[in-house]
Write a protein that holds these residues in place. Structure first.
Motif, mmCIF file in Angstrom:
data_model
loop_
_atom_site.group_PDB
_atom_site.id
_atom_site.type_symbol
_atom_site.label_atom_id
_atom_site.label_comp_id
_atom_site.label_asym_id
_atom_site.label_seq_id
_atom_site.Cartn_x
_atom_site.Cartn_y
_atom_site.Cartn_z
ATOM 1 N N TRP A 36 0.826 -1.205 0.000
ATOM 2 C CA TRP A 36 0.000 0.000 0.000
ATOM 3 C C TRP A 36 0.866 1.263 0.000
ATOM 4 C CZ3 TRP A 36 -0.986 3.861 3.776
ATOM 5 C CH2 TRP A 36 -2.012 4.731 3.426
ATOM 6 N N VAL A 37 1.864 1.291 0.856
ATOM 7 C CA VAL A 37 2.768 2.449 0.900
ATOM 8 C C VAL A 37 3.478 2.611 -0.450
ATOM 9 C CG1 VAL A 37 4.889 3.360 1.955
ATOM 10 C CG2 VAL A 37 3.063 2.447 3.391
ATOM 11 N N GLY A 38 3.863 1.502 -1.059
ATOM 12 C CA GLY A 38 4.492 1.565 -2.380
ATOM 13 C C GLY A 38 3.575 2.192 -3.420
ATOM 14 N N HIS A 39 2.294 1.826 -3.404
ATOM 15 C CA HIS A 39 1.336 2.437 -4.331
ATOM 16 C C HIS A 39 1.218 3.943 -4.085
ATOM 17 C CE1 HIS A 39 -0.184 -1.555 -5.415
ATOM 18 N NE2 HIS A 39 -0.689 -0.950 -6.467
ATOM 19 N N ILE A 40 1.098 4.319 -2.830
ATOM 20 C CA ILE A 40 0.951 5.739 -2.498
ATOM 21 C C ILE A 40 2.190 6.524 -2.924
ATOM 22 C CG2 ILE A 40 0.677 7.390 -0.600
ATOM 23 C CD1 ILE A 40 -1.858 5.760 -1.267
ATOM 24 N N VAL A 41 3.358 5.994 -2.637
ATOM 25 C CA VAL A 41 4.602 6.684 -3.003
ATOM 26 C C VAL A 41 4.723 6.791 -4.514
ATOM 27 C CG1 VAL A 41 7.125 6.476 -2.990
ATOM 28 C CG2 VAL A 41 5.834 6.138 -0.880
ATOM 29 N N TYR A 42 4.469 5.691 -5.230
ATOM 30 C CA TYR A 42 4.633 5.707 -6.688
ATOM 31 C C TYR A 42 3.663 6.675 -7.344
ATOM 32 C CZ TYR A 42 5.084 4.264 -11.498
ATOM 33 O OH TYR A 42 5.287 4.262 -12.855
ATOM 34 N N PHE A 43 2.378 6.516 -7.058
ATOM 35 C CA PHE A 43 1.392 7.374 -7.723
ATOM 36 C C PHE A 43 1.364 8.785 -7.142
ATOM 37 C CE2 PHE A 43 -0.304 3.209 -8.917
ATOM 38 C CZ PHE A 43 -0.374 3.404 -10.283
ATOM 39 N N GLY A 44 1.775 8.959 -5.898
ATOM 40 C CA GLY A 44 1.758 10.280 -5.293
ATOM 41 C C GLY A 44 2.988 11.116 -5.613
ATOM 42 N N PHE A 45 4.155 10.468 -5.707
ATOM 43 C CA PHE A 45 5.387 11.231 -5.842
ATOM 44 C C PHE A 45 6.203 10.926 -7.097
ATOM 45 C CE2 PHE A 45 4.498 10.800 -1.265
ATOM 46 C CZ PHE A 45 4.309 12.149 -0.975
ATOM 47 N N VAL A 46 6.091 9.751 -7.663
ATOM 48 C CA VAL A 46 6.892 9.397 -8.838
ATOM 49 C C VAL A 46 6.172 9.802 -10.125
ATOM 50 C CG1 VAL A 46 7.968 7.513 -10.118
ATOM 51 C CG2 VAL A 46 8.046 7.528 -7.609
ATOM 52 N N VAL A 47 4.906 9.438 -10.260
ATOM 53 C CA VAL A 47 4.129 9.784 -11.449
ATOM 54 C C VAL A 47 3.681 11.233 -11.326
ATOM 55 C CG1 VAL A 47 2.065 9.275 -12.793
ATOM 56 C CG2 VAL A 47 3.337 7.413 -11.731
ATOM 57 N N LYS A 48 3.998 12.024 -12.337
ATOM 58 C CA LYS A 48 3.639 13.442 -12.321
ATOM 59 C C LYS A 48 2.135 13.612 -12.462
ATOM 60 C CE LYS A 48 7.981 14.732 -14.419
ATOM 61 N NZ LYS A 48 8.621 15.150 -15.639
ATOM 62 N N THR A 49 1.608 14.633 -11.802
ATOM 63 C CA THR A 49 0.185 14.938 -11.889
ATOM 64 C C THR A 49 -0.037 15.982 -12.975
ATOM 65 O OG1 THR A 49 -0.088 14.481 -9.546
ATOM 66 C CG2 THR A 49 -1.844 15.708 -10.627
#
Length: 101
Positions: free
Chosen positions: A86-99
């Motif tokens: 879950w933390v991995g999903h949040i980190v990836y989509f929240g901080f790695v993938v640009k919004t």
């Protein structure tokens, strides 16, 4: 793509990979679908996603991981693994993938 209990994002990514490797006709068809345009098109072209697309992925994944977490009451290692995913999903989509705005 509706399957009970299983998040569709991994299935969409596998489908995109397979269609891209198969034939140009199938690849064109897949890229014309509503699911592809809503979830993956921005990421595949610009390496960014809209906030709506991110939430479309994160909300169901969070709900399903919460159910899995709750069901693993007596399995602390399982709970730790679910929490790390879950933390991995949040980190990836929240901080790695640009919004995309």
């Amino acid at each position: 793509m509706v399957l009970p209990i299983l998040p569709t994002t991994p299935l969409i990514l596998v489908a995109a990979f397979c269609f891209a490797r198969s034939s140009d006709r199938l690849n064109s068809w897949f890229k014309g679908t509503k699911v592809y345009k809503m979830v993956l098109e921005g990421y595949m072209t610009k390496r960014s996603m809209t906030l709506r697309a991110k939430l479309t992925i994160l909300v169901p994944v969070t709900a399903l991981l919460a159910v899995g977490f709750a069901m693993m009451g007596g399995v602390p290692v399982g709970r730790a693994i679910v929490a790390i995913v879950w933390v991995g999903h949040i980190v990836y989509f929240g901080f790695v993938v640009k919004t995309e705005r």
